[in-house]
Design an enzyme around this catalytic site. Structure first.
Site, PDB file in Angstrom:
ATOM      1  N   ARG A 234     -13.211  10.146   3.533  1.00 41.42           N
ATOM      2  CA  ARG A 234     -14.098  11.068   2.702  1.00 41.42           C
ATOM      3  C   ARG A 234     -15.271  11.750   3.755  1.00 41.42           C
ATOM      4  O   ARG A 234     -15.809  10.901   4.533  1.00 41.42           O
ATOM      5  CB  ARG A 234     -14.981  10.266   1.575  1.00 41.42           C
ATOM      6  CG  ARG A 234     -13.870  10.301   0.414  1.00 41.42           C
ATOM      7  CD  ARG A 234     -13.350  11.464  -0.204  1.00 41.42           C
ATOM      8  NE  ARG A 234     -12.321  10.934  -1.363  1.00 41.42           N
ATOM      9  CZ  ARG A 234     -11.039  11.268  -1.363  1.00 41.42           C
ATOM     10  NH1 ARG A 234     -10.691  11.375  -0.393  1.00 41.42           N
ATOM     11  NH2 ARG A 234     -10.489  10.788  -2.515  1.00 41.42           N
ATOM     12  N   ASP A 258     -10.042  15.359   8.278  1.00 43.18           N
ATOM     13  CA  ASP A 258      -9.077  16.003   7.181  1.00 43.18           C
ATOM     14  C   ASP A 258     -10.037  16.333   6.071  1.00 43.18           C
ATOM     15  O   ASP A 258      -9.574  16.883   5.100  1.00 43.18           O
ATOM     16  CB  ASP A 258      -8.184  14.894   6.834  1.00 43.18           C
ATOM     17  CG  ASP A 258      -7.076  15.566   5.982  1.00 43.18           C
ATOM     18  OD1 ASP A 258      -6.568  16.871   6.121  1.00 43.18           O
ATOM     19  OD2 ASP A 258      -7.076  14.868   4.812  1.00 43.18           O
ATOM     20  N   GLU A 263     -16.965  20.051   1.789  1.00 40.68           N
ATOM     21  CA  GLU A 263     -15.349  20.706   1.388  1.00 40.68           C
ATOM     22  C   GLU A 263     -15.204  21.387   0.167  1.00 40.68           C
ATOM     23  O   GLU A 263     -14.383  22.220   0.077  1.00 40.68           O
ATOM     24  CB  GLU A 263     -14.335  19.748   1.818  1.00 40.68           C
ATOM     25  CG  GLU A 263     -14.103  18.678   0.992  1.00 40.68           C
ATOM     26  CD  GLU A 263     -13.120  17.790   1.227  1.00 40.68           C
ATOM     27  OE1 GLU A 263     -13.065  17.094   2.112  1.00 40.68           O
ATOM     28  OE2 GLU A 263     -12.069  17.356   0.272  1.00 40.68           O
ATOM     29  N   HIS A 295      -7.709  18.641   4.308  1.00 39.67           N
ATOM     30  CA  HIS A 295      -7.598  17.542   3.280  1.00 39.67           C
ATOM     31  C   HIS A 295      -6.194  17.603   2.752  1.00 39.67           C
ATOM     32  O   HIS A 295      -5.605  17.602   1.615  1.00 39.67           O
ATOM     33  CB  HIS A 295      -8.254  17.779   1.941  1.00 39.67           C
ATOM     34  CG  HIS A 295      -8.772  16.658   1.334  1.00 39.67           C
ATOM     35  ND1 HIS A 295      -9.892  15.948   0.708  1.00 39.67           N
ATOM     36  CD2 HIS A 295      -7.801  15.338   0.972  1.00 39.67           C
ATOM     37  CE1 HIS A 295      -9.834  14.858   0.282  1.00 39.67           C
ATOM     38  NE2 HIS A 295      -8.849  14.279   0.513  1.00 39.67           N
TER      39      HIS A 295
HETATM   40  P1  NAD Z   1      -8.317   0.425  -0.035  1.00 38.38           P
HETATM   41  O1  NAD Z   1      -9.009   0.070  -1.205  1.00 38.38           O
HETATM   42  O2  NAD Z   1      -6.976  -0.032  -0.023  1.00 38.38           O
HETATM   43  O3  NAD Z   1      -9.142   0.185   1.212  1.00 38.38           O
HETATM   44  C1  NAD Z   1     -10.422   0.599   1.483  1.00 38.38           C
HETATM   45  C2  NAD Z   1     -11.138  -0.596   2.475  1.00 38.38           C
HETATM   46  O4  NAD Z   1     -12.525  -0.378   2.775  1.00 38.38           O
HETATM   47  C3  NAD Z   1     -11.157  -1.898   1.638  1.00 38.38           C
HETATM   48  O5  NAD Z   1     -10.317  -3.040   2.633  1.00 38.38           O
HETATM   49  C4  NAD Z   1     -12.494  -2.101   1.488  1.00 38.38           C
HETATM   50  O6  NAD Z   1     -12.891  -3.569   1.475  1.00 38.38           O
HETATM   51  C5  NAD Z   1     -13.184  -1.530   2.683  1.00 38.38           C
HETATM   52  N1  NAD Z   1     -14.480  -1.140   2.617  1.00 38.38           N
HETATM   53  C6  NAD Z   1     -15.139  -0.842   1.368  1.00 38.38           C
HETATM   54  N2  NAD Z   1     -16.421  -0.632   1.503  1.00 38.38           N
HETATM   55  C7  NAD Z   1     -16.596  -0.744   2.747  1.00 38.38           C
HETATM   56  C8  NAD Z   1     -17.751  -0.461   3.722  1.00 38.38           C
HETATM   57  N3  NAD Z   1     -18.845  -0.020   3.192  1.00 38.38           N
HETATM   58  N4  NAD Z   1     -17.467  -0.556   5.071  1.00 38.38           N
HETATM   59  C9  NAD Z   1     -16.164  -1.099   5.735  1.00 38.38           C
HETATM   60  N5  NAD Z   1     -15.308  -1.250   4.784  1.00 38.38           N
HETATM   61  C10 NAD Z   1     -15.575  -1.026   3.358  1.00 38.38           C
HETATM   62  O7  NAD Z   1      -8.253   2.198  -0.049  1.00 38.38           O
HETATM   63  P2  NAD Z   1      -7.096   3.070   0.717  1.00 38.38           P
HETATM   64  O8  NAD Z   1      -5.887   3.207  -0.264  1.00 38.38           O
HETATM   65  O9  NAD Z   1      -6.816   2.437   2.131  1.00 38.38           O
HETATM   66  O10 NAD Z   1      -8.012   4.238   0.982  1.00 38.38           O
HETATM   67  C11 NAD Z   1      -9.018   4.468   1.612  1.00 38.38           C
HETATM   68  C12 NAD Z   1      -9.697   5.905   1.489  1.00 38.38           C
HETATM   69  O11 NAD Z   1      -8.854   6.754   2.018  1.00 38.38           O
HETATM   70  C13 NAD Z   1      -9.948   6.012   0.157  1.00 38.38           C
HETATM   71  O12 NAD Z   1     -11.201   5.595  -0.569  1.00 38.38           O
HETATM   72  C14 NAD Z   1     -10.089   7.756   0.208  1.00 38.38           C
HETATM   73  O13 NAD Z   1     -11.244   7.903   0.169  1.00 38.38           O
HETATM   74  C15 NAD Z   1      -9.231   8.174   1.302  1.00 38.38           C
HETATM   75  N6  NAD Z   1      -8.068   8.697   1.155  1.00 38.38           N
HETATM   76  C16 NAD Z   1      -8.126  10.067   1.742  1.00 38.38           C
HETATM   77  C17 NAD Z   1      -6.857  10.966   1.488  1.00 38.38           C
HETATM   78  C18 NAD Z   1      -6.721  12.143   2.155  1.00 38.38           C
HETATM   79  O14 NAD Z   1      -5.607  12.906   1.897  1.00 38.38           O
HETATM   80  N7  NAD Z   1      -7.405  12.649   2.990  1.00 38.38           N
HETATM   81  C19 NAD Z   1      -5.877  10.358   0.557  1.00 38.38           C
HETATM   82  C20 NAD Z   1      -6.046   9.098   0.011  1.00 38.38           C
HETATM   83  C21 NAD Z   1      -7.187   8.255   0.179  1.00 38.38           C
END
Ligand code: NAD
Length: 329
Positions: A234, A258, A263, A295
């Site tokens: 994000r 990305d 954005e 994105h």
């Molecule tokens: P997930 O919930 O499986 O994993 C997130 C991890 O981050 C967890 O292990 C959690 O414990 C950890 N976390 C939470 N707060 C934290 C902090 N302050 N410091 C360090 N670690 C922390 O989520 P995911 O499915 O792996 O997705 C991760 C992120 O990817 C989403 O939150 C979303 O913002 C982003 N995303 C981006 C796209 C894209 O198209 N660019 C698509 C999907 C998701």
């Protein structure tokens, strides 16, 4: 159920309609984003379906509730665009798609790393102009590099596995460790240690008040000279001005994005005939060692099928009064 589907592009409609053959909802597509200005379009719809750049603040939620909306189904994993506290107060349920393809995002992340390292984006343009010089295209072996993964959940762990297969050493920072990452030799360290030791840093944690501007001037100062920074999570995780200073000083040697903190209003739209007013974004585009995609990390056929299917299943579960594992409130 009648569903007002906001902020759709033709590809969203295509995948939602195909998945709906199984669910039989009445989907009414609205091109605009959802906001307080457009909430009136949802009048009479019990369910509203949205995407990440729809603004679902307290005002919008109040207007939706007044129009009879009971459920918000976001076609995303992230939910930082929804005021959950207000939704809960108003009795509006919110459901999401917690996982649709961690592979899509992880593979795009690795694509950015490879492209930046070997300057494929620059080589593509050069070769088209019959410039076969290699000056400025020097890369490095990923084998043996140290990669720091911040957020080692679904996407972070798939990214780690791919990079492990390249022969990278893995450092992780998370509020909880992931056994799948430990099993491939990831070493969990403090955020400071990860910043200090990594050749490549990739962000995969959610945007929360705690993680806002996790990468700020202080964090950049701790990084190795010439580090590669990748953000496919994000935009708000990164203080863009601090990163621009890091690029100018050479501290950051490569930047792959990305996502971008401003954005909204830029990404997902064709603005090629307009003058972009965001000077910070335009400055980013001037660096030869910055690669930005709009994105699109999630944007695979498999992910869109899963997003459509889970979104419609979430709505069906609500309609039938069944418990929904994907409910946020
Ligand atoms: P997930 O919930 O499986 O994993 C997130 C991890 O981050 C967890 O292990 C959690 O414990 C950890 N976390 C939470 N707060 C934290 C902090 N302050 N410091 C360090 N670690 C922390 O989520 P995911 O499915 O792996 O997705 C991760 C992120 O990817 C989403 O939150 C979303 O913002 C982003 N995303 C981006 C796209 C894209 O198209 N660019 C698509 C999907 C998701």
């Amino acid at each position: 159920m009648r569903v007002a589907v906001f902020n759709t592009k033709p590809y969203d409609q295509q995948f939602l309609c195909a998945a709906n053959a199984k669910y039989h909802h009445e989907l009414v597509f609205f091109e605009p984003h959802l906001s307080a200005k457009t909430a009136k379009l949802a009048e009479g719809f019990r369910a509203v379906c949205i995407f990440i750049n729809d603004i679902v603040d307290a005002e919008t939620l109040q207007l939706l509730q007044a129009g009879g909306t009971e459920l918000i189904a976001t076609r995303s994993a992230g939910f930082n665009h929804i005021d959950l506290h207000s939704a809960q107060k108003l009795g509006i349920k919110v459901v999401r798609v917690p996982a649709y393809s961690p592979y899509a995002v992880a593979e795009h992340t690795v694509g950015l790393i490879l492209c930046l390292n070997r300057k494929i984006h620059r080589a593509y343009n050069r070769v088209r102009e019959a410039n076969f010089s290699l000056d400025g295209l020097l890369g490095f072996d990923l084998h043996g590099c140290t990669v720091g993964i911040i957020g080692t959940g679904k996407i972070g762990s798939v990214t780690a596995k791919i990079l492990h297969s390249f022969g990278c050493h893995l450092l992780g920072y998370d509020i909880q460790s992931n056994p799948a990452c430990l099993s491939i030799g990831m070493v969990y360290v403090s955020l400071s240690e990860l910043l200090e030791r990594s050749d490549i840093i990739s962000l995969h944690c959610p945007l929360t008040p705690d993680s806002y501007h996790l990468i700020n001037a202080e964090a950049v100062a701790k990084m190795k000279q010439g580090v590669m920074l990748i953000n496919t999570s994000r935009g708000g995780l990164v203080d863009t001005s601090a990163v621009i200073d890091g690029l100018k000083s050479g501290k950051i040697g490569y930047l792959g994005l990305d996502v971008y903190e401003q954005e909204e209003g830029l990404f997902f739209e064709d603005l090629s005939n307009q003058v972009i007013q965001d000077d910070v974004f335009q400055r980013l585009l001037t660096f030869p060692n910055v690669l930005i995609t709009g994105h699109q990390a999630f944007f695979t056929r498999n992910a869109l099928q899963n997003i459509a299917d889970t979104t419609l299943a979430n709505i069906s579960a609500y309609e039938k009064g069944e418990p929904c594992a994907n409910a946020l409130c």
